[in-house]
Enzyme design. Sequence first.
Site, PDB file in Angstrom:
ATOM      1  N   THR A 104      -4.122   1.681  -2.260  1.00  0.00           N
ATOM      2  CA  THR A 104      -3.633   0.278  -2.304  1.00  0.00           C
ATOM      3  C   THR A 104      -4.373  -0.325  -3.253  1.00  0.00           C
ATOM      4  O   THR A 104      -5.250  -0.148  -3.648  1.00  0.00           O
ATOM      5  CB  THR A 104      -3.843  -0.424  -0.788  1.00  0.00           C
ATOM      6  OG1 THR A 104      -3.363  -1.764  -0.965  1.00  0.00           O
ATOM      7  CG2 THR A 104      -5.446  -0.588  -0.625  1.00  0.00           C
ATOM      8  N   ASN A 126      -3.512  -3.792  -2.521  1.00  0.00           N
ATOM      9  CA  ASN A 126      -3.328  -4.653  -1.625  1.00  0.00           C
ATOM     10  C   ASN A 126      -2.047  -5.153  -1.679  1.00  0.00           C
ATOM     11  O   ASN A 126      -1.100  -4.460  -1.208  1.00  0.00           O
ATOM     12  CB  ASN A 126      -4.197  -5.584  -1.491  1.00  0.00           C
ATOM     13  CG  ASN A 126      -4.298  -6.773  -0.253  1.00  0.00           C
ATOM     14  OD1 ASN A 126      -3.962  -5.984   0.851  1.00  0.00           O
ATOM     15  ND2 ASN A 126      -4.836  -7.755  -0.447  1.00  0.00           N
ATOM     16  N   THR A 129       0.935  -1.135   0.057  1.00  0.00           N
ATOM     17  CA  THR A 129       0.019   0.042   0.043  1.00  0.00           C
ATOM     18  C   THR A 129       0.998   1.283  -0.014  1.00  0.00           C
ATOM     19  O   THR A 129       2.057   1.192   0.329  1.00  0.00           O
ATOM     20  CB  THR A 129      -0.796  -0.049   1.407  1.00  0.00           C
ATOM     21  OG1 THR A 129      -1.610  -1.270   1.160  1.00  0.00           O
ATOM     22  CG2 THR A 129      -1.791   0.946   1.571  1.00  0.00           C
ATOM     23  N   GLY A 165       1.378  -1.291   5.092  1.00  0.00           N
ATOM     24  CA  GLY A 165       1.733  -2.178   5.903  1.00  0.00           C
ATOM     25  C   GLY A 165       0.543  -3.385   6.710  1.00  0.00           C
ATOM     26  O   GLY A 165       0.859  -3.826   7.434  1.00  0.00           O
ATOM     27  N   GLY A 166      -0.702  -3.210   5.633  1.00  0.00           N
ATOM     28  CA  GLY A 166      -1.545  -4.372   6.203  1.00  0.00           C
ATOM     29  C   GLY A 166      -2.210  -3.857   7.596  1.00  0.00           C
ATOM     30  O   GLY A 166      -2.148  -2.645   7.952  1.00  0.00           O
ATOM     31  N   ASP A 201      -9.038  -9.171   1.441  1.00  0.00           N
ATOM     32  CA  ASP A 201      -9.208  -8.396   2.815  1.00  0.00           C
ATOM     33  C   ASP A 201     -10.614  -8.688   3.566  1.00  0.00           C
ATOM     34  O   ASP A 201     -10.852  -8.408   4.468  1.00  0.00           O
ATOM     35  CB  ASP A 201      -9.125  -6.861   2.596  1.00  0.00           C
ATOM     36  CG  ASP A 201      -7.790  -6.261   2.616  1.00  0.00           C
ATOM     37  OD1 ASP A 201      -7.185  -7.039   3.009  1.00  0.00           O
ATOM     38  OD2 ASP A 201      -7.498  -4.918   2.234  1.00  0.00           O
ATOM     39  N   GLU A 204      -7.815  -6.913  -3.678  1.00  0.00           N
ATOM     40  CA  GLU A 204      -8.485  -6.523  -2.558  1.00  0.00           C
ATOM     41  C   GLU A 204      -9.470  -7.427  -1.989  1.00  0.00           C
ATOM     42  O   GLU A 204      -9.726  -7.464  -0.749  1.00  0.00           O
ATOM     43  CB  GLU A 204      -9.173  -5.218  -2.611  1.00  0.00           C
ATOM     44  CG  GLU A 204      -9.027  -4.081  -1.556  1.00  0.00           C
ATOM     45  CD  GLU A 204      -7.662  -3.707  -1.597  1.00  0.00           C
ATOM     46  OE1 GLU A 204      -6.570  -3.968  -0.659  1.00  0.00           O
ATOM     47  OE2 GLU A 204      -7.086  -2.949  -2.483  1.00  0.00           O
ATOM     48  N   SER A 264     -10.699  -2.744   5.943  1.00  0.00           N
ATOM     49  CA  SER A 264      -9.451  -2.233   5.595  1.00  0.00           C
ATOM     50  C   SER A 264      -8.704  -1.887   7.106  1.00  0.00           C
ATOM     51  O   SER A 264      -9.216  -1.473   8.011  1.00  0.00           O
ATOM     52  CB  SER A 264      -9.543  -1.173   4.852  1.00  0.00           C
ATOM     53  OG  SER A 264      -8.141  -0.693   4.538  1.00  0.00           O
ATOM     54  N   SER A 265      -7.279  -1.862   7.005  1.00  0.00           N
ATOM     55  CA  SER A 265      -6.693  -1.244   8.209  1.00  0.00           C
ATOM     56  C   SER A 265      -6.272   0.265   7.809  1.00  0.00           C
ATOM     57  O   SER A 265      -5.282   0.810   8.516  1.00  0.00           O
ATOM     58  CB  SER A 265      -5.506  -2.272   8.372  1.00  0.00           C
ATOM     59  OG  SER A 265      -6.058  -3.365   8.778  1.00  0.00           O
TER      60      SER A 265
HETATM   61  O1  DON Z   1      -6.670  -2.244   3.260  1.00  0.00           O
HETATM   62  C1  DON Z   1      -5.931  -2.817   3.697  1.00  0.00           C
HETATM   63  O2  DON Z   1      -6.160  -2.895   4.881  1.00  0.00           O
HETATM   64  C2  DON Z   1      -4.994  -3.547   3.060  1.00  0.00           C
HETATM   65  N1  DON Z   1      -5.459  -3.861   1.536  1.00  0.00           N
HETATM   66  C3  DON Z   1      -3.659  -2.939   2.941  1.00  0.00           C
HETATM   67  C4  DON Z   1      -2.376  -3.637   2.119  1.00  0.00           C
HETATM   68  C5  DON Z   1      -1.259  -2.935   2.691  1.00  0.00           C
HETATM   69  O3  DON Z   1      -1.036  -2.282   3.432  1.00  0.00           O
HETATM   70  C6  DON Z   1      -0.139  -3.786   1.925  1.00  0.00           C
HETATM   71  N2  DON Z   1       1.184  -3.110   2.310  1.00  0.00           N
HETATM   72  N3  DON Z   1       2.163  -3.279   2.533  1.00  0.00           N
END
Ligand code: DON
Length: 557
Positions: free
Chosen positions: A385, A387, A367, A459-460, A409, A406, A438-439
Site C-alpha cells: 500500500t 494508503n 492498497t 480496503g483499509g 494510519d 501512511e 495496519s489492517s
Molecule cells: O495499512 C492499512 O491498514 C491501510 N494503509 C490500508 C489502506 C487501504 O487498504 C486502502 N485501500 N483501499
Amino acid sequence: MRILLITLGLLGLVACSNQPTEQTTSDYAVAMPDKFGAQVAIDVLEQGGNAVDAAIAAQFTLAVTYPEAGNIGGGGFMTIYIDGQPDFLDYREMAPEAASRDMYLDEDGNVHPTDSLFGAKASGIPGTVAGMWEAHQKYGKLPWARLVQPAVTLAKDGFHVPPKLAGRVSRYIKRLRDNERDSNFEHYFGAATEADVLFTQPELAATLARIRDQGPDGFYKGDTADAIVAYMQKTNGLMTHDDLANYHAKWRTPLAFDWRGYKVVTAPPPSSGGIAVAQWLGMVDTVLKTNIMPAHNSAPYLHMVSEAGKRVFADRAEYLGDPDFFDVPQSELMQPAYIESRAKDINLTAISPTEGIAPGLHESEDTTHFSIVDKWGNAVSNTTTINLSFGAGVVAEGAGFLLNDEMDDFSAKPGVPNFFGAIGGEANAIEPYKRMLSSMTPTIVLEDDSVKLVTGSPGGTTIISSVTLSIFNTLLYGMTAEEAVNSPRFHHQLWPKDTIRVHDGFNKATLTALEAMGYTIDDRRFGDLHLILNENGKLSAASEKNGRGKAIVRNTQ
Ligand code: DON
C-alpha cells in the site's frame, strides 16, 4: 459437495466442513490486481522461480502499471509458506525521525484535515525496496536483476493504459483540481487519462534501473535518495538521508492459530489484521456452539458477525500498535478462553449498546493484494500500500514514484478517527521510527501442512472483514474462489455506532430487516479480493470482477 455444504450450513450443521482433500497438486497459480502483474508473475513461475521470486517481480511491476496502490514508495506485509515453513516479512513504512505525537494538530489541538493524507508531510519512510531485497536474500532462486527487469521495461517502453486505470487517474486529477491541491500528479500522470495510449515513465524507469543494478542502495542512497530528500525539503516533508539509511524491513514470527481443523497463518502486529481475524472467527464459533448457523447473508448472519466485529475493533483501538514500541498483549488477545468470554454477551436478536463495548482485557481507498502458489506448493500472500489511492498525491521529483500517505494510519489524537474511521490511543501514537498500525492481513490457510487457501484484500479497516468473510465463504460455505471473490461483503467496526457497511448484492429484505433492528446501512465499495483455493488437489484462482485483476492457473504437466 458444495451444495451439500451450503445446505448443511443453512441448517447450522457445519461444525467442521473440511472434508479430506487430495493434498498434492501440480498446479501453480497467481491472482493479481492487473494483467501485467499476472503475466510477469506467471512467467517467473514458468521459468523456475518460486512464489517469492514471482512476488518480487509482481511487486515491482505493479509499481509501474498499478500506480494507485502498487509501489516502491510505500510498504506492506508478505505472509510466506515455503518448504513447509511459515514466515512473515514486515516492510511497513516507519515514521521519520522528526515525526512527533502532535505533528498533525493545530494550535487549538484539532487534527489538521489533510496534512496526514496529502503531500510530502503525510509520508512514512518507504519499506518496499528493502522488503523485496530481504525476501530475495532469504528465499530467492532467480537473480534479482531478472525479477526487477520487467518493471524497468514497462516503465521505459511503456504500457497501454487499461480503461479502468484511465478512469481512476482522470477522476483523481479532477479531485485535485476541485480541491485546489498543490500537486505535481497531473504533470506525471496526465498522459494516462486516455485509455489504450502508450504510457511511459522515464524517471521511474531510471529509479527502477538503479534498484535493479544496486539493490536497496539504488533507492535508500545515491541519486534516488537525493531526489527524495530534495523533494521533501522543497515541499515541507520530514524525511532525511538518515531516515532512508535507517529503514529496515523485519522478519517476524507469523501469527498462527487453529480453526476448524485448519491452520491459519496470518499477519502479526504491526498489523491488527491477524489478531482481529483470529478473534472474529473464534467469537463466531463461540456463538455457534449454542446457536444454529443463520442462513448465508441473511439479516441474522450479518448481525451475528457484526456483533463480533464490534468487539474486535474495541480491542484494536486500545491494544494494537507497533510491538517494537508498545507492549501488545498478543497472547492474551488470542487466548481461546478470552475470545470466548468476549462473545458471551452477544445477543442474536438485538444490537448491543456501542458505548458498552469496551476493550476486553482490563476493566478499564488504496492498497492492493496478490496471492501466489508455485509448483512446489509454496505460497505468498502479499498486501502492499501507499494508503489512499495514489498515496499522498505527489511524486518524488527526479525519482518518478508516488509518495505514501501512511502517517494517517497513526492515531493523530486519541479518539479522533483516521480516514478509515479507526480510532486509537497510546498504542498507536506517533513516535520517531515507529510503524503505524495496519489492517493489512495477508493470510494463508493450511490443511495438513498443505496450502488450502491464500487470501487478502485492500480496503483499509474493511480488509479484516474481507479476509474473515473469504474464509467463511470458501471453507464454511463451500464457495469456489470465483464465487467467494464476487460474493457481497459487509463490515462493522464499532464506530460509527450501529452502522453496517455493505455493498451490492444483498437481498433488500435483509437490509430492511437490519434497519428494523436499528442498524444504519452504509453502502460503499470494498477492496478487490484475490484468492487461490485448493479444491481437492486442483488450484482455482480468482480476482474480483469489479477491479482490473487477473488470475491464471497453470499445470506443470
Ligand atoms: O495499512 C492499512 O491498514 C491501510 N494503509 C490500508 C489502506 C487501504 O487498504 C486502502 N485501500 N483501499
